[in-house]
Design a protein around this motif. Structure first.
Motif, PDB file in Angstrom:
ATOM      1  N   ARG A  38     -10.390  22.818 -11.095  1.00  0.00           N
ATOM      2  CA  ARG A  38     -11.031  22.936 -12.401  1.00  0.00           C
ATOM      3  C   ARG A  38     -12.557  22.853 -12.296  1.00  0.00           C
ATOM      4  NH1 ARG A  38      -6.758  24.839 -13.375  1.00  0.00           N
ATOM      5  NH2 ARG A  38      -5.362  24.211 -15.029  1.00  0.00           N
ATOM      6  N   SER A  39     -13.059  22.011 -11.379  1.00  0.00           N
ATOM      7  CA  SER A  39     -14.518  21.909 -11.268  1.00  0.00           C
ATOM      8  C   SER A  39     -14.934  21.264  -9.952  1.00  0.00           C
ATOM      9  CB  SER A  39     -15.099  21.093 -12.433  1.00  0.00           C
ATOM     10  OG  SER A  39     -14.685  19.742 -12.354  1.00  0.00           O
ATOM     11  N   ILE A  40     -16.191  21.543  -9.604  1.00  0.00           N
ATOM     12  CA  ILE A  40     -16.875  20.875  -8.499  1.00  0.00           C
ATOM     13  C   ILE A  40     -18.170  20.337  -9.100  1.00  0.00           C
ATOM     14  CG2 ILE A  40     -17.974  21.106  -6.242  1.00  0.00           C
ATOM     15  CD1 ILE A  40     -16.261  23.667  -5.833  1.00  0.00           C
ATOM     16  N   LYS A  41     -18.376  19.053  -9.017  1.00  0.00           N
ATOM     17  CA  LYS A  41     -19.581  18.440  -9.591  1.00  0.00           C
ATOM     18  C   LYS A  41     -20.316  17.647  -8.515  1.00  0.00           C
ATOM     19  CE  LYS A  41     -18.339  19.510 -13.843  1.00  0.00           C
ATOM     20  NZ  LYS A  41     -18.910  19.919 -15.032  1.00  0.00           N
ATOM     21  N   PHE A  42     -21.585  18.008  -8.305  1.00  0.00           N
ATOM     22  CA  PHE A  42     -22.451  17.287  -7.370  1.00  0.00           C
ATOM     23  C   PHE A  42     -23.240  16.230  -8.120  1.00  0.00           C
ATOM     24  CE2 PHE A  42     -21.667  21.093  -4.987  1.00  0.00           C
ATOM     25  CZ  PHE A  42     -21.767  20.720  -3.664  1.00  0.00           C
ATOM     26  N   ASN A  43     -23.613  15.153  -7.427  1.00  0.00           N
ATOM     27  CA  ASN A  43     -24.529  14.195  -8.024  1.00  0.00           C
ATOM     28  C   ASN A  43     -25.942  14.785  -7.974  1.00  0.00           C
ATOM     29  OD1 ASN A  43     -25.280  13.880  -5.327  1.00  0.00           O
ATOM     30  ND2 ASN A  43     -25.131  11.655  -5.338  1.00  0.00           N
ATOM     31  N   SER A  48     -23.284  13.913  -2.695  1.00  0.00           N
ATOM     32  CA  SER A  48     -21.868  13.653  -2.944  1.00  0.00           C
ATOM     33  C   SER A  48     -21.383  14.594  -4.042  1.00  0.00           C
ATOM     34  CB  SER A  48     -21.621  12.192  -3.327  1.00  0.00           C
ATOM     35  OG  SER A  48     -22.157  11.910  -4.594  1.00  0.00           O
ATOM     36  N   LEU A  49     -20.068  14.788  -4.074  1.00  0.00           N
ATOM     37  CA  LEU A  49     -19.472  15.688  -5.042  1.00  0.00           C
ATOM     38  C   LEU A  49     -18.075  15.212  -5.386  1.00  0.00           C
ATOM     39  CD1 LEU A  49     -17.635  18.545  -3.514  1.00  0.00           C
ATOM     40  CD2 LEU A  49     -19.330  17.496  -2.054  1.00  0.00           C
ATOM     41  N   VAL A  50     -17.557  15.758  -6.477  1.00  0.00           N
ATOM     42  CA  VAL A  50     -16.192  15.459  -6.911  1.00  0.00           C
ATOM     43  C   VAL A  50     -15.493  16.780  -7.221  1.00  0.00           C
ATOM     44  CG1 VAL A  50     -14.750  14.358  -8.666  1.00  0.00           C
ATOM     45  CG2 VAL A  50     -16.836  13.221  -7.886  1.00  0.00           C
ATOM     46  N   PHE A  51     -14.320  16.973  -6.611  1.00  0.00           N
ATOM     47  CA  PHE A  51     -13.434  18.079  -6.945  1.00  0.00           C
ATOM     48  C   PHE A  51     -12.459  17.563  -8.000  1.00  0.00           C
ATOM     49  CE2 PHE A  51     -14.545  19.168  -2.554  1.00  0.00           C
ATOM     50  CZ  PHE A  51     -14.780  20.533  -2.631  1.00  0.00           C
ATOM     51  N   HIS A  52     -12.340  18.251  -9.127  1.00  0.00           N
ATOM     52  CA  HIS A  52     -11.369  17.905 -10.161  1.00  0.00           C
ATOM     53  C   HIS A  52     -10.320  19.018 -10.185  1.00  0.00           C
ATOM     54  CE1 HIS A  52     -10.015  17.851 -14.498  1.00  0.00           C
ATOM     55  NE2 HIS A  52      -9.613  16.703 -14.023  1.00  0.00           N
ATOM     56  N   PHE A  53      -9.042  18.663 -10.112  1.00  0.00           N
ATOM     57  CA  PHE A  53      -7.995  19.668  -9.987  1.00  0.00           C
ATOM     58  C   PHE A  53      -6.666  19.145 -10.497  1.00  0.00           C
ATOM     59  CE2 PHE A  53      -8.361  17.230  -6.108  1.00  0.00           C
ATOM     60  CZ  PHE A  53      -7.060  16.896  -5.776  1.00  0.00           C
ATOM     61  N   PHE A  54      -5.692  20.055 -10.557  1.00  0.00           N
ATOM     62  CA  PHE A  54      -4.313  19.711 -10.860  1.00  0.00           C
ATOM     63  C   PHE A  54      -3.455  20.083  -9.654  1.00  0.00           C
ATOM     64  CE2 PHE A  54      -6.008  19.988 -15.097  1.00  0.00           C
ATOM     65  CZ  PHE A  54      -5.340  18.995 -15.790  1.00  0.00           C
ATOM     66  N   GLY A  68     -16.226  13.581  -2.310  1.00  0.00           N
ATOM     67  CA  GLY A  68     -16.693  13.945  -0.983  1.00  0.00           C
ATOM     68  C   GLY A  68     -18.145  13.537  -0.808  1.00  0.00           C
ATOM     69  N   ARG A  69     -18.578  13.512   0.457  1.00  0.00           N
ATOM     70  CA  ARG A  69     -19.981  13.169   0.709  1.00  0.00           C
ATOM     71  C   ARG A  69     -20.550  14.094   1.767  1.00  0.00           C
ATOM     72  NH1 ARG A  69     -20.236  10.258   5.412  1.00  0.00           N
ATOM     73  NH2 ARG A  69     -18.281   9.373   6.063  1.00  0.00           N
ATOM     74  N   ASP A  73     -25.983  19.595   7.061  1.00  0.00           N
ATOM     75  CA  ASP A  73     -26.428  20.725   6.268  1.00  0.00           C
ATOM     76  C   ASP A  73     -25.224  21.570   5.865  1.00  0.00           C
ATOM     77  OD1 ASP A  73     -28.125  22.527   4.994  1.00  0.00           O
ATOM     78  OD2 ASP A  73     -28.373  23.732   6.810  1.00  0.00           O
ATOM     79  N   ASN A  74     -24.882  21.545   4.589  1.00  0.00           N
ATOM     80  CA  ASN A  74     -23.749  22.270   4.029  1.00  0.00           C
ATOM     81  C   ASN A  74     -22.418  21.845   4.654  1.00  0.00           C
ATOM     82  OD1 ASN A  74     -22.511  24.148   2.293  1.00  0.00           O
ATOM     83  ND2 ASN A  74     -22.608  25.750   3.825  1.00  0.00           N
ATOM     84  N   VAL A  75     -22.321  20.603   5.098  1.00  0.00           N
ATOM     85  CA  VAL A  75     -21.083  20.052   5.656  1.00  0.00           C
ATOM     86  C   VAL A  75     -20.754  18.779   4.877  1.00  0.00           C
ATOM     87  CG1 VAL A  75     -19.886  19.181   7.691  1.00  0.00           C
ATOM     88  CG2 VAL A  75     -21.614  20.978   7.945  1.00  0.00           C
ATOM     89  N   TYR A  76     -19.530  18.723   4.395  1.00  0.00           N
ATOM     90  CA  TYR A  76     -19.073  17.601   3.573  1.00  0.00           C
ATOM     91  C   TYR A  76     -17.771  17.071   4.135  1.00  0.00           C
ATOM     92  CZ  TYR A  76     -22.541  19.464   0.416  1.00  0.00           C
ATOM     93  OH  TYR A  76     -23.726  19.908  -0.109  1.00  0.00           O
ATOM     94  N   THR A  77     -17.477  15.829   3.785  1.00  0.00           N
ATOM     95  CA  THR A  77     -16.230  15.212   4.209  1.00  0.00           C
ATOM     96  C   THR A  77     -15.582  14.531   3.007  1.00  0.00           C
ATOM     97  OG1 THR A  77     -15.210  13.725   5.832  1.00  0.00           O
ATOM     98  CG2 THR A  77     -17.322  13.033   4.925  1.00  0.00           C
ATOM     99  N   ALA A  78     -14.253  14.472   3.029  1.00  0.00           N
ATOM    100  CA  ALA A  78     -13.497  13.811   1.969  1.00  0.00           C
ATOM    101  C   ALA A  78     -12.183  13.316   2.548  1.00  0.00           C
ATOM    102  CB  ALA A  78     -13.229  14.770   0.815  1.00  0.00           C
TER     103      ALA A  78
END
Length: 156
Positions: A38-43, A48-54, A68-69, A73-78
């Motif tokens: 549904r969304s990807i929101k960065f701080n 950091s970011l949050v994936f919102h989904f079903f 995730g954090r 460079d353009n690499v995130y982990t969750a």
């Protein structure tokens, strides 16, 4: 186009169009990566970011989110169904490709590629680029799951 610092264009509403996986159990119905984003929101800092989904499990829609954090460079982990490392590899006006590697609790590695969109239809150029990425990673095209037919979770 590689994204670098374009997080402001990524942050917002997105829906899942397609997901390809080297392990189809992960993307099959009731699998942890059979997700309807549904969304990807960065701080504000972009670290950091949050994936919102079903998820759909046993025919029911379950709302979820994963934080995730940034680790490079353009690499995130969750942490979700194991450890995940991902990056955004293409962004157009209404399409985004996410490349991910999941190492589950048993130590098994799965490669995943997702095509996300702003509306219900995938752009032909983005779909072509997505399929190129799938081939480049050695994932068979028959492992692509089509999420464009709707998920039954719209009213949630």
């Amino acid at each position: 186009m590689y994204l670098g610092t374009k997080i402001s264009k990524i942050s917002g509403e997105w829906i899942t169009h397609y997901i390809a996986s080297s392990n189809t159990e992960k993307t099959s119905e009731n699998g942890p990566f059979n997700v309807y984003l549904r969304s990807i929101k960065f701080n504000d800092e972009g670290d950091s970011l949050v994936f919102h989904f079903f998820l759909k499990a046993d025919g029911k829609c379950i709302e979820s989110s994963v934080k995730g954090r940034k680790i490079g460079d353009n690499v995130y982990t969750a942490d979700y169904a194991g450890a995940n490392q991902f990056h955004f590899i293409l962004e157009s006006d209404d399409g985004l490709i996410v490349n991910s590697e999941n190492v589950d609790e048993t130590g098994k590695t799965t490669r995943l590629v997702g095509l996300l969109g702003k509306d219900d239809d995938a752009d032909d150029h983005d779909l072509k680029r997505f399929k190129e990425e799938v081939r480049k990673l050695g994932i068979p095209e028959e492992n692509i799951v089509d999420f464009t037919k709707g998920d039954g979770c719209q009213a949630q």
